[in-house]
Design a protein around this motif. Structure first.
Motif, PDB file in Angstrom:
ATOM      1  N   ASP A 115       0.978  -1.272   0.063  1.00  0.00           N
ATOM      2  CA  ASP A 115      -0.298   0.249  -0.220  1.00  0.00           C
ATOM      3  C   ASP A 115       1.173   1.019   0.071  1.00  0.00           C
ATOM      4  OD1 ASP A 115      -3.013  -1.126   0.280  1.00  0.00           O
ATOM      5  OD2 ASP A 115      -1.774  -2.207   2.127  1.00  0.00           O
ATOM      6  N   GLU A 116       1.316   1.838  -1.042  1.00  0.00           N
ATOM      7  CA  GLU A 116       1.462   3.463  -1.052  1.00  0.00           C
ATOM      8  C   GLU A 116       1.379   3.974  -0.765  1.00  0.00           C
ATOM      9  OE1 GLU A 116       2.670   3.152  -5.097  1.00  0.00           O
ATOM     10  OE2 GLU A 116       4.870   2.113  -5.065  1.00  0.00           O
ATOM     11  N   LEU A 117       1.074   4.734   0.736  1.00  0.00           N
ATOM     12  CA  LEU A 117      -0.352   6.045   0.854  1.00  0.00           C
ATOM     13  C   LEU A 117       0.280   7.132   0.826  1.00  0.00           C
ATOM     14  CD1 LEU A 117       0.306   4.763   4.651  1.00  0.00           C
ATOM     15  CD2 LEU A 117      -1.739   4.492   3.110  1.00  0.00           C
ATOM     16  N   PRO A 118      -0.370   8.396   0.883  1.00  0.00           N
ATOM     17  CA  PRO A 118       0.230   9.367   0.210  1.00  0.00           C
ATOM     18  C   PRO A 118       0.297  10.116   0.983  1.00  0.00           C
ATOM     19  CG  PRO A 118      -2.222   9.526   0.529  1.00  0.00           C
ATOM     20  CD  PRO A 118      -2.056   7.635   0.361  1.00  0.00           C
ATOM     21  N   ASP A 119       2.239  11.085   0.228  1.00  0.00           N
ATOM     22  CA  ASP A 119       2.460  11.340   1.288  1.00  0.00           C
ATOM     23  C   ASP A 119       2.219  12.852   1.987  1.00  0.00           C
ATOM     24  OD1 ASP A 119       5.406  12.848   2.043  1.00  0.00           O
ATOM     25  OD2 ASP A 119       5.596  14.001   0.172  1.00  0.00           O
ATOM     26  N   VAL A 120       1.692  12.301   3.059  1.00  0.00           N
ATOM     27  CA  VAL A 120       1.521  12.966   4.145  1.00  0.00           C
ATOM     28  C   VAL A 120       1.923  12.877   5.431  1.00  0.00           C
ATOM     29  CG1 VAL A 120      -0.605  13.379   5.808  1.00  0.00           C
ATOM     30  CG2 VAL A 120      -1.371  13.722   3.194  1.00  0.00           C
ATOM     31  N   GLU A 121       2.647  13.091   6.143  1.00  0.00           N
ATOM     32  CA  GLU A 121       2.867  13.238   8.076  1.00  0.00           C
ATOM     33  C   GLU A 121       2.411  11.952   9.187  1.00  0.00           C
ATOM     34  OE1 GLU A 121       5.011  15.428  11.679  1.00  0.00           O
ATOM     35  OE2 GLU A 121       5.220  16.243  10.158  1.00  0.00           O
ATOM     36  N   GLY A 122       2.822  10.742   8.823  1.00  0.00           N
ATOM     37  CA  GLY A 122       1.619  10.802   9.946  1.00  0.00           C
ATOM     38  C   GLY A 122       0.937   8.989   9.616  1.00  0.00           C
ATOM     39  N   GLU A 204      -2.281  14.129  12.943  1.00  0.00           N
ATOM     40  CA  GLU A 204      -2.653  14.217  14.096  1.00  0.00           C
ATOM     41  C   GLU A 204      -2.878  13.284  15.487  1.00  0.00           C
ATOM     42  OE1 GLU A 204      -2.008  19.016  14.984  1.00  0.00           O
ATOM     43  OE2 GLU A 204      -4.369  18.308  14.707  1.00  0.00           O
ATOM     44  N   GLU A 205      -2.324  13.083  16.597  1.00  0.00           N
ATOM     45  CA  GLU A 205      -2.493  12.063  17.128  1.00  0.00           C
ATOM     46  C   GLU A 205      -2.543  12.145  18.591  1.00  0.00           C
ATOM     47  OE1 GLU A 205       1.397   9.482  18.731  1.00  0.00           O
ATOM     48  OE2 GLU A 205       0.638   9.319  17.045  1.00  0.00           O
ATOM     49  N   THR A 206      -3.261  11.962  19.568  1.00  0.00           N
ATOM     50  CA  THR A 206      -3.825  11.690  21.323  1.00  0.00           C
ATOM     51  C   THR A 206      -3.701  10.776  21.813  1.00  0.00           C
ATOM     52  OG1 THR A 206      -5.296  13.338  21.104  1.00  0.00           O
ATOM     53  CG2 THR A 206      -5.213  12.414  22.798  1.00  0.00           C
ATOM     54  N   ASP A 207      -2.178  10.155  22.939  1.00  0.00           N
ATOM     55  CA  ASP A 207      -2.201   8.547  23.535  1.00  0.00           C
ATOM     56  C   ASP A 207      -1.885   7.865  22.660  1.00  0.00           C
ATOM     57  OD1 ASP A 207      -2.109  10.562  26.153  1.00  0.00           O
ATOM     58  OD2 ASP A 207      -4.176  10.243  25.918  1.00  0.00           O
ATOM     59  N   GLY A 208      -1.129   8.490  21.076  1.00  0.00           N
ATOM     60  CA  GLY A 208      -1.066   7.486  20.286  1.00  0.00           C
ATOM     61  C   GLY A 208      -1.948   6.764  19.478  1.00  0.00           C
ATOM     62  N   SER A 209      -3.252   7.266  19.167  1.00  0.00           N
ATOM     63  CA  SER A 209      -4.498   7.050  18.523  1.00  0.00           C
ATOM     64  C   SER A 209      -4.343   8.542  17.434  1.00  0.00           C
ATOM     65  CB  SER A 209      -6.085   7.180  19.775  1.00  0.00           C
ATOM     66  OG  SER A 209      -5.408   5.977  20.049  1.00  0.00           O
ATOM     67  N   LEU A 210      -5.291   8.456  16.907  1.00  0.00           N
ATOM     68  CA  LEU A 210      -5.552   9.713  15.737  1.00  0.00           C
ATOM     69  C   LEU A 210      -6.501  10.058  16.330  1.00  0.00           C
ATOM     70  CD1 LEU A 210      -4.710  10.005  12.196  1.00  0.00           C
ATOM     71  CD2 LEU A 210      -7.494   9.482  12.052  1.00  0.00           C
ATOM     72  N   GLY A 218      -1.965  25.799   9.383  1.00  0.00           N
ATOM     73  CA  GLY A 218      -1.994  25.475  10.687  1.00  0.00           C
ATOM     74  C   GLY A 218      -3.197  25.117  11.504  1.00  0.00           C
ATOM     75  N   ALA A 219      -4.058  24.867  10.890  1.00  0.00           N
ATOM     76  CA  ALA A 219      -5.560  24.614  11.529  1.00  0.00           C
ATOM     77  C   ALA A 219      -5.782  23.257  11.736  1.00  0.00           C
ATOM     78  CB  ALA A 219      -6.263  24.879  10.609  1.00  0.00           C
ATOM     79  N   SER A 220      -6.241  23.107  12.914  1.00  0.00           N
ATOM     80  CA  SER A 220      -6.561  21.005  12.778  1.00  0.00           C
ATOM     81  C   SER A 220      -8.120  21.030  13.020  1.00  0.00           C
ATOM     82  CB  SER A 220      -6.204  20.773  14.445  1.00  0.00           C
ATOM     83  OG  SER A 220      -4.108  21.183  14.498  1.00  0.00           O
ATOM     84  N   LEU A 223     -11.251  14.244  14.604  1.00  0.00           N
ATOM     85  CA  LEU A 223     -10.958  13.082  13.640  1.00  0.00           C
ATOM     86  C   LEU A 223     -11.044  12.315  14.512  1.00  0.00           C
ATOM     87  CD1 LEU A 223      -9.803  13.806  10.246  1.00  0.00           C
ATOM     88  CD2 LEU A 223     -11.915  14.028  10.691  1.00  0.00           C
ATOM     89  N   ASP A 224     -12.288  11.216  14.165  1.00  0.00           N
ATOM     90  CA  ASP A 224     -11.646   9.714  15.443  1.00  0.00           C
ATOM     91  C   ASP A 224     -11.191   8.966  13.549  1.00  0.00           C
ATOM     92  OD1 ASP A 224     -13.075  10.193  17.164  1.00  0.00           O
ATOM     93  OD2 ASP A 224     -14.814  10.092  15.786  1.00  0.00           O
ATOM     94  N   ALA A 225     -10.981   9.183  12.329  1.00  0.00           N
ATOM     95  CA  ALA A 225     -10.948   8.490  11.506  1.00  0.00           C
ATOM     96  C   ALA A 225     -10.715   9.044  10.212  1.00  0.00           C
ATOM     97  CB  ALA A 225     -11.983   7.251  10.981  1.00  0.00           C
ATOM     98  N   LEU A 226      -9.345   8.737   9.248  1.00  0.00           N
ATOM     99  CA  LEU A 226      -9.124   9.120   8.333  1.00  0.00           C
ATOM    100  C   LEU A 226      -8.892   8.591   7.158  1.00  0.00           C
ATOM    101  CD1 LEU A 226      -8.730  12.115   6.590  1.00  0.00           C
ATOM    102  CD2 LEU A 226      -5.661  10.910   6.843  1.00  0.00           C
ATOM    103  N   VAL A 227      -9.734   8.347   5.916  1.00  0.00           N
ATOM    104  CA  VAL A 227     -10.452   7.673   4.762  1.00  0.00           C
ATOM    105  C   VAL A 227      -9.046   8.229   4.047  1.00  0.00           C
ATOM    106  CG1 VAL A 227     -11.417   7.144   2.755  1.00  0.00           C
ATOM    107  CG2 VAL A 227     -12.573   6.977   5.754  1.00  0.00           C
ATOM    108  N   VAL A 228      -7.928   7.052   3.548  1.00  0.00           N
ATOM    109  CA  VAL A 228      -7.393   7.440   2.595  1.00  0.00           C
ATOM    110  C   VAL A 228      -7.549   6.142   0.847  1.00  0.00           C
ATOM    111  CG1 VAL A 228      -5.476   8.201   3.768  1.00  0.00           C
ATOM    112  CG2 VAL A 228      -5.149   6.706   2.574  1.00  0.00           C
TER     113      VAL A 228
END
Length: 348
Positions: A115-122, A204-210, A218-220, A223-228
């Motif tokens: 699976d070649e993921l989009p070039d997005v950090e994290g 972004e993550e909190t306690d190891g979870s997305l 810079g805006a955040s 989300l609970d899940a991100l579909v790529v």
């Protein structure tokens, strides 16, 4: 691993497809070697879904059970990487990472895809948990939650509709995609899907979870899940080295080996099954494809052996003697006179 043994079939790839093929072949009394490097594609996932009677089973647990079953039918499991494969006078020889070699009459490749993921950090860190792509594999677990869809190609609108069925809280991040057409904009509005312009910079993550995504501005956005939509790149180097035809998927989602419905490739003696041949196959479909390929390979070997038996019989009889009458002593038993007489007596 130094192994000069020769098998009826070498299977490269010990996932659902490869192990299912090994079971089918073993039940037909074929000798098989299953070569696997121990890096299954679905290892990050918590469970395998849509697999009847095993729904939710952890991927590694499913593979462990499959290995036990394959071994129970005589499959030799070789934990190694297949680095090279070549044709030899009697079939194929596979060279392993440690220099060992394994030879066989037929070759089945079930090496899956990357699976070649989009070039997005994290994204890689949350792949298979908070970062998902398939509504059938992971959608139920994300039902009713805040879901984002990252637009990177032609599948974005399709993904929006699939995941909108599972949650009323869906956001489309345009990212690298163009602005929606008037028709797409109308559909998004009708489905109450929010649209966010601008490039997504990181997950972004909190306690190891997305926990959301950060935009280039810079805006955040929480989300609970991100579909790529990853690009499905078949692990086809070994197949390509043999001359197997590789083609782009008609939906533009990646590439795979070309096979017929039974897994036969364009190269005689070579089969492929699972995600290396079908990028969108789930585990159950890959397992079924492995079974089909195993049965087809066994049939091919049967035909070869039958032809060789006929040629040996002809050679033993000498030139110009033709066929032998039924029941004659020609090395192939077709019945005995005593049995024939008995049957005739019952007929009268």
């Amino acid at each position: 691993m130094q192994d000069s043994s020769r098998y009826d079939v070498i299977i490269i790839g010990g996932g659902a497809a490869g192990l299912s093929a090994a079971v089918a072949l073993g039940r037909s009394l074929r000798t098989t070697a299953v070569i696997d490097s121990g890096a299954p594609r679905n290892a990050p996932a918590a469970g395998v879904h849509n697999f009847l009677s095993r729904d939710g089973v952890p991927p590694l647990e499913l593979l462990a059970a499959g290995r036990v079953e394959a071994a129970s039918y005589g499959a030799v499991l070789i934990d190694a990487e297949a680095v090279r494969v070549g044709k030899d006078p009697d079939g194929f020889t596979v060279t392993l990472g440690d220099g060992g070699r394994v030879s066989g009459r037929r070759l089945l490749v079930t090496t899956g895809l990357t699976d070649e993921l989009p070039d997005v950090e994290g994204l890689p860190a949350h792949w298979g948990s908070g970062v998902i792509h398939c509504p059938y594999c992971h959608g139920y677990e994300a039902r009713g939650k805040a879901i984002g869809v990252l637009a990177t190609g032609p599948m974005a609108m399709h993904q929006v509709q699939m995941f909108r069925q599972l949650s009323s809280d869906v956001t489309l991040f345009l990212h690298t995609a163009p602005e929606p057409t008037d028709e797409e904009e109308e559909l998004l509005a009708a489905l109450s899907v929010r649209v966010v312009s601008g490039r997504v910079e990181a997950a972004e993550e909190t306690d190891g979870s997305l926990s959301g995504v950060r935009l280039e501005s810079g805006a955040s956005v929480p989300l609970d899940a991100l579909v790529v939509a990853p690009r499905f790149a078949a692990n086809s180097v070994l197949l390509e080295s043999l001359g197997v035809e590789i083609s782009e998927h008609p939906m533009g989602i990646g590439y795979s080996a070309e096979v017929d419905p039974q897994g036969r490739t364009s190269v005689p003696g070579v089969w492929a099954a699972g995600n290396v041949a079908d990028p969108v196959a789930q585990v159950m479909a890959s397992s079924a494809a492995g079974l089909m390929a195993g049965a087809a390979i066994n049939g091919d070997l049967i035909a070869e052996e039958a032809k060789a038996a006929v040629e040996r019989r002809r050679a033993a009889r000498g030139p110009g003697l033709g066929g032998a009458p039924a029941g004659s002593d020609n090395g192939i038993t077709t019945g005995t006179p005593g049995r024939t007489a008995e049957l005739e007596s019952h007929a009268h």
